[in-house]
Design a protein around this motif. Structure first.
Motif, PDB file in Angstrom:
ATOM      1  N   GLN A 124       0.823  -1.203   0.000  1.00  0.00           N
ATOM      2  CA  GLN A 124       0.000   0.000   0.000  1.00  0.00           C
ATOM      3  C   GLN A 124       0.863   1.261   0.000  1.00  0.00           C
ATOM      4  N   VAL A 125       1.930   1.248   0.800  1.00  0.00           N
ATOM      5  CA  VAL A 125       2.825   2.404   0.853  1.00  0.00           C
ATOM      6  C   VAL A 125       3.468   2.628  -0.508  1.00  0.00           C
ATOM      7  N   ASN A 126       3.928   1.553  -1.147  1.00  0.00           N
ATOM      8  CA  ASN A 126       4.537   1.695  -2.471  1.00  0.00           C
ATOM      9  C   ASN A 126       3.542   2.250  -3.478  1.00  0.00           C
ATOM     10  N   ALA A 127       2.308   1.770  -3.435  1.00  0.00           N
ATOM     11  CA  ALA A 127       1.287   2.271  -4.357  1.00  0.00           C
ATOM     12  C   ALA A 127       1.001   3.745  -4.096  1.00  0.00           C
ATOM     13  N   LEU A 128       0.928   4.131  -2.830  1.00  0.00           N
ATOM     14  CA  LEU A 128       0.671   5.530  -2.488  1.00  0.00           C
ATOM     15  C   LEU A 128       1.841   6.434  -2.887  1.00  0.00           C
ATOM     16  N   GLU A 129       3.064   5.956  -2.697  1.00  0.00           N
ATOM     17  CA  GLU A 129       4.232   6.740  -3.112  1.00  0.00           C
ATOM     18  C   GLU A 129       4.251   6.919  -4.626  1.00  0.00           C
ATOM     19  N   LYS A 130       3.894   5.866  -5.335  1.00  0.00           N
ATOM     20  CA  LYS A 130       3.833   5.945  -6.793  1.00  0.00           C
ATOM     21  C   LYS A 130       2.778   6.956  -7.233  1.00  0.00           C
ATOM     22  N   GLU A 131       1.636   6.919  -6.582  1.00  0.00           N
ATOM     23  CA  GLU A 131       0.558   7.857  -6.891  1.00  0.00           C
ATOM     24  C   GLU A 131       0.981   9.283  -6.563  1.00  0.00           C
ATOM     25  N   LEU A 132       1.681   9.462  -5.438  1.00  0.00           N
ATOM     26  CA  LEU A 132       2.163  10.782  -5.047  1.00  0.00           C
ATOM     27  C   LEU A 132       3.146  11.324  -6.082  1.00  0.00           C
ATOM     28  N   ARG A 133       4.089  10.489  -6.535  1.00  0.00           N
ATOM     29  CA  ARG A 133       5.042  10.927  -7.561  1.00  0.00           C
ATOM     30  C   ARG A 133       4.314  11.340  -8.831  1.00  0.00           C
ATOM     31  N   ARG A 134       3.285  10.569  -9.199  1.00  0.00           N
ATOM     32  CA  ARG A 134       2.524  10.884 -10.403  1.00  0.00           C
ATOM     33  C   ARG A 134       1.805  12.217 -10.240  1.00  0.00           C
ATOM     34  N   LEU A 135       1.215  12.445  -9.067  1.00  0.00           N
ATOM     35  CA  LEU A 135       0.498  13.689  -8.821  1.00  0.00           C
ATOM     36  C   LEU A 135       1.442  14.888  -8.769  1.00  0.00           C
ATOM     37  N   VAL A 136       2.590  14.705  -8.120  1.00  0.00           N
ATOM     38  CA  VAL A 136       3.562  15.794  -8.046  1.00  0.00           C
ATOM     39  C   VAL A 136       4.054  16.140  -9.440  1.00  0.00           C
ATOM     40  N   LYS A 137       4.308  15.132 -10.234  1.00  0.00           N
ATOM     41  CA  LYS A 137       4.758  15.351 -11.608  1.00  0.00           C
ATOM     42  C   LYS A 137       3.686  16.086 -12.396  1.00  0.00           C
TER      43      LYS A 137
END
Length: 139
Positions: A44-57
């Motif tokens: 879950q943490v990895n998925a959330l970090e991936k989503e965060l990177r996508r949103l920040v980008k």
């Protein structure tokens, strides 16, 4: 008598092992459950970090677009052409080193720009625009 003592000792040892084994089994089950929940939390943490990177980008792009809008409203947006740079340098009759001094970069950088190996940054584009406005007499 020693025979009864050894038998009693063996029986106590057997019962103790049985009790310990039962306790260890429950601890193993709890441990497996904890490990699986930890693994799920990591996923879950990895998925959330991936989503965060996508949103920040994604949010960086509109911010960059608003900066370019500010730049456009403040002045004209600068474009760069390697062939135009080489033509202007030839027109004013300057070496790459001398032209670079006017712009504030090295002669090697001017060569790289002219050959298309590199591109000037925004601040350097402004310097190039200022030098571009100069004629052969001013250079």
């Amino acid at each position: 008598m020693p025979n009864i003592a050894s038998i009693l000792k063996a029986e106590i040892s057997r019962v103790a092992r049985k009790e310990v084994r039962a306790e260890i089994e429950t601890l193993k089950k709890v441990s497996v459950a904890h490990r699986s929940s930890i693994a799920e939390l990591r996923r879950q943490v990895n998925a959330l970090e991936k989503e965060l990177r996508r949103l920040v980008k994604g949010t960086m792009r509109p911010a960059a677009a608003s900066d370019s809008d500010d730049q456009t409203s403040a002045g004209t947006k600068r474009r760069f052409s390697a062939t135009r740079l080489a033509a202007h340098r030839a027109k004013v009759g300057l070496s790459a080193a001398n032209y670079g001094q006017l712009v504030g970069v090295s002669g090697q950088t001017i060569y790289h720009w002219e050959q298309g190996k590199a591109r000037p940054r925004a601040a350097q584009l402004e310097s190039l625009a200022a030098v571009r406005n100069l004629g052969a007499r001013e250079c």
